[in-house]
Design an enzyme around this catalytic site. Sequence first.
Site, PDB file in Angstrom:
ATOM      1  N   ASP A 289       0.842  -1.200   0.000  1.00  0.00           N
ATOM      2  CA  ASP A 289       0.000   0.000   0.000  1.00  0.00           C
ATOM      3  C   ASP A 289       0.877   1.250   0.000  1.00  0.00           C
ATOM      4  OD1 ASP A 289      -2.245   1.563  -0.001  1.00  0.00           O
ATOM      5  OD2 ASP A 289      -2.746   1.253   2.100  1.00  0.00           O
TER       6      ASP A 289
ATOM      7  N   ARG B 192       0.093   8.952   1.181  1.00  0.00           N
ATOM      8  CA  ARG B 192      -0.595   8.957   2.489  1.00  0.00           C
ATOM      9  C   ARG B 192       0.110   8.043   3.484  1.00  0.00           C
ATOM     10  NH1 ARG B 192      -3.644   6.337  -1.220  1.00  0.00           N
ATOM     11  NH2 ARG B 192      -3.627   4.079  -0.977  1.00  0.00           N
ATOM     12  N   ASN B 193       0.922   7.110   2.992  1.00  0.00           N
ATOM     13  CA  ASN B 193       1.645   6.200   3.869  1.00  0.00           C
ATOM     14  C   ASN B 193       3.136   6.508   3.952  1.00  0.00           C
ATOM     15  OD1 ASN B 193      -0.580   4.786   4.741  1.00  0.00           O
ATOM     16  ND2 ASN B 193      -0.543   3.405   2.975  1.00  0.00           N
TER      17      ASN B 193
ATOM     18  N   ASP C 280       3.373   1.930   7.523  1.00  0.00           N
ATOM     19  CA  ASP C 280       2.271   0.997   7.258  1.00  0.00           C
ATOM     20  C   ASP C 280       2.621  -0.143   6.309  1.00  0.00           C
ATOM     21  OD1 ASP C 280       0.737   2.372   8.971  1.00  0.00           O
ATOM     22  OD2 ASP C 280      -0.531   3.351   7.492  1.00  0.00           O
TER      23      ASP C 280
HETATM   24  P1  AMP Z   1      -3.237   6.396   8.862  1.00  0.00           P
HETATM   25  O1  AMP Z   1      -4.252   5.696   9.697  1.00  0.00           O
HETATM   26  O2  AMP Z   1      -1.920   5.692   8.863  1.00  0.00           O
HETATM   27  O3  AMP Z   1      -3.730   6.722   7.487  1.00  0.00           O
HETATM   28  O4  AMP Z   1      -2.949   7.787   9.589  1.00  0.00           O
HETATM   29  C1  AMP Z   1      -3.862   8.860   9.608  1.00  0.00           C
HETATM   30  C2  AMP Z   1      -3.100  10.166   9.796  1.00  0.00           C
HETATM   31  O5  AMP Z   1      -2.440  10.186  11.060  1.00  0.00           O
HETATM   32  C3  AMP Z   1      -1.987  10.367   8.763  1.00  0.00           C
HETATM   33  O6  AMP Z   1      -2.452  10.988   7.622  1.00  0.00           O
HETATM   34  C4  AMP Z   1      -0.982  11.224   9.520  1.00  0.00           C
HETATM   35  O7  AMP Z   1      -1.307  12.593   9.378  1.00  0.00           O
HETATM   36  C5  AMP Z   1      -1.166  10.819  10.952  1.00  0.00           C
HETATM   37  N1  AMP Z   1      -0.111   9.853  11.366  1.00  0.00           N
HETATM   38  C6  AMP Z   1      -0.089   8.519  11.163  1.00  0.00           C
HETATM   39  N2  AMP Z   1       1.015   7.942  11.669  1.00  0.00           N
HETATM   40  C7  AMP Z   1       1.736   8.947  12.233  1.00  0.00           C
HETATM   41  C8  AMP Z   1       3.016   9.020  12.911  1.00  0.00           C
HETATM   42  N3  AMP Z   1       3.766   7.921  13.136  1.00  0.00           N
HETATM   43  N4  AMP Z   1       3.448  10.232  13.313  1.00  0.00           N
HETATM   44  C9  AMP Z   1       2.693  11.328  13.076  1.00  0.00           C
HETATM   45  N5  AMP Z   1       1.508  11.336  12.452  1.00  0.00           N
HETATM   46  C10 AMP Z   1       1.013  10.172  12.024  1.00  0.00           C
END
Ligand code: AMP
Length: 358
Positions: free
Chosen positions: A208, A212-213, A226
């Site tokens: 993926d 966004r990841n 991720d």
């Molecule tokens: P995700 O569920 O991985 O799509 O994460 C949702 C949002 O959370 C992302 O778009 C980031 O803005 C934020 N995010 C995810 N992982 C992290 C991390 N390790 N540190 C800071 N922000 C994060």
Amino acid sequence: LLTGLIWISVLDERAVKHYRIRRLDKGDFFLTPRKTFSTLNEFVNYYTRTSDGLCARLGKPCLKVQVPTTFDLSYKTVDDWEIDRSSVQLLKRLGYGQFGEVWEGLWNNTTPVAVKTLKPGSMDPKDFLREAQIMKNLRHPKLIQLYAVCTLEDPIYIITELMRYGSLQEYLQIDAGSKIHLTQQVDMAAQVASGMAYLESQNYIHRDLAARNVLVGEHNIYKVADFGLARVFKVDNENIYEQKEEIKLPVKWTAPEAIQTNKFSIKSDVWSFGILLYEIITYGKMPYSGRTGAEVIQMLRQNYRLPQPTNCPQKFYNIMLECWKEEPKERPTFQRLHLNLEDYFEADSYSETNNLVR
Ligand code: AMP
């Protein structure tokens, strides 16, 4: 220096400009063949006195910030990484992903961490733990480090390193990318390729890869997040094709053979990397904007590819096209992509004007 190239980066008011320092056969250093130096010290001394073609005279060296990579929260979590959820304090919600919330947190009242809380039922804890075991052992400065998990009750917590500026997708879109230039874009791509080359060397598939990841930290650090999670999430395949909101369409990042026959491989990750390059160069635009996933699948079958975006150099677009070769075997390796992107600005032949990379 890693690739044997020497650059000098000059901060002129607010913009940084990069110049390649070249060498004569007998080893002398130069920016322009009319002025050569037998040592780098002499080079620096000279350009401290006069700019002679540089955007500014050399002043004080900028401090190089070395950010150490932490692989574990403490010596205890090296082996014992199922931790007590009461040791994790959730401080601020950072975002909301498809499978739950992401929080900024504090572990043991001391260490800042990111905590991914998974919606109950989004994965089988047994599957997840098996995958997490592998993820815990993947260690690379360009991969988000998994520190610990809480899986004994719902919601499952995945505890990772915290990245200050969140996702690359959002970061690219800030001020419509007006502060981000080609050198930085190529650097982002090179850093992601470096993390992916490590996964490739470990025979691990991301599944993926998308802006966004990828997460953004301080000092222009980009890391892949991720990896492997897509495999353990319970995804309703029907839904992937029919999702209404464009943002929830990983189809647009997925290689045709992976969609059609579920054949995910490092080469399908390379396809996704090509789409990620599109996101980087367009400052976070949605690929195939206005098209549904089903339409995109149809178009790709007829050999359609995303067109060259405005302001995208031909050289950058060529790398994207390589990633989207129909035949997976013909797509480059991440190792090659990494090298190509690191050497992106190496000019084929010297001229005073093209030695400067903006
Ligand atoms: P995700 O569920 O991985 O799509 O994460 C949702 C949002 O959370 C992302 O778009 C980031 O803005 C934020 N995010 C995810 N992982 C992290 C991390 N390790 N540190 C800071 N922000 C994060």
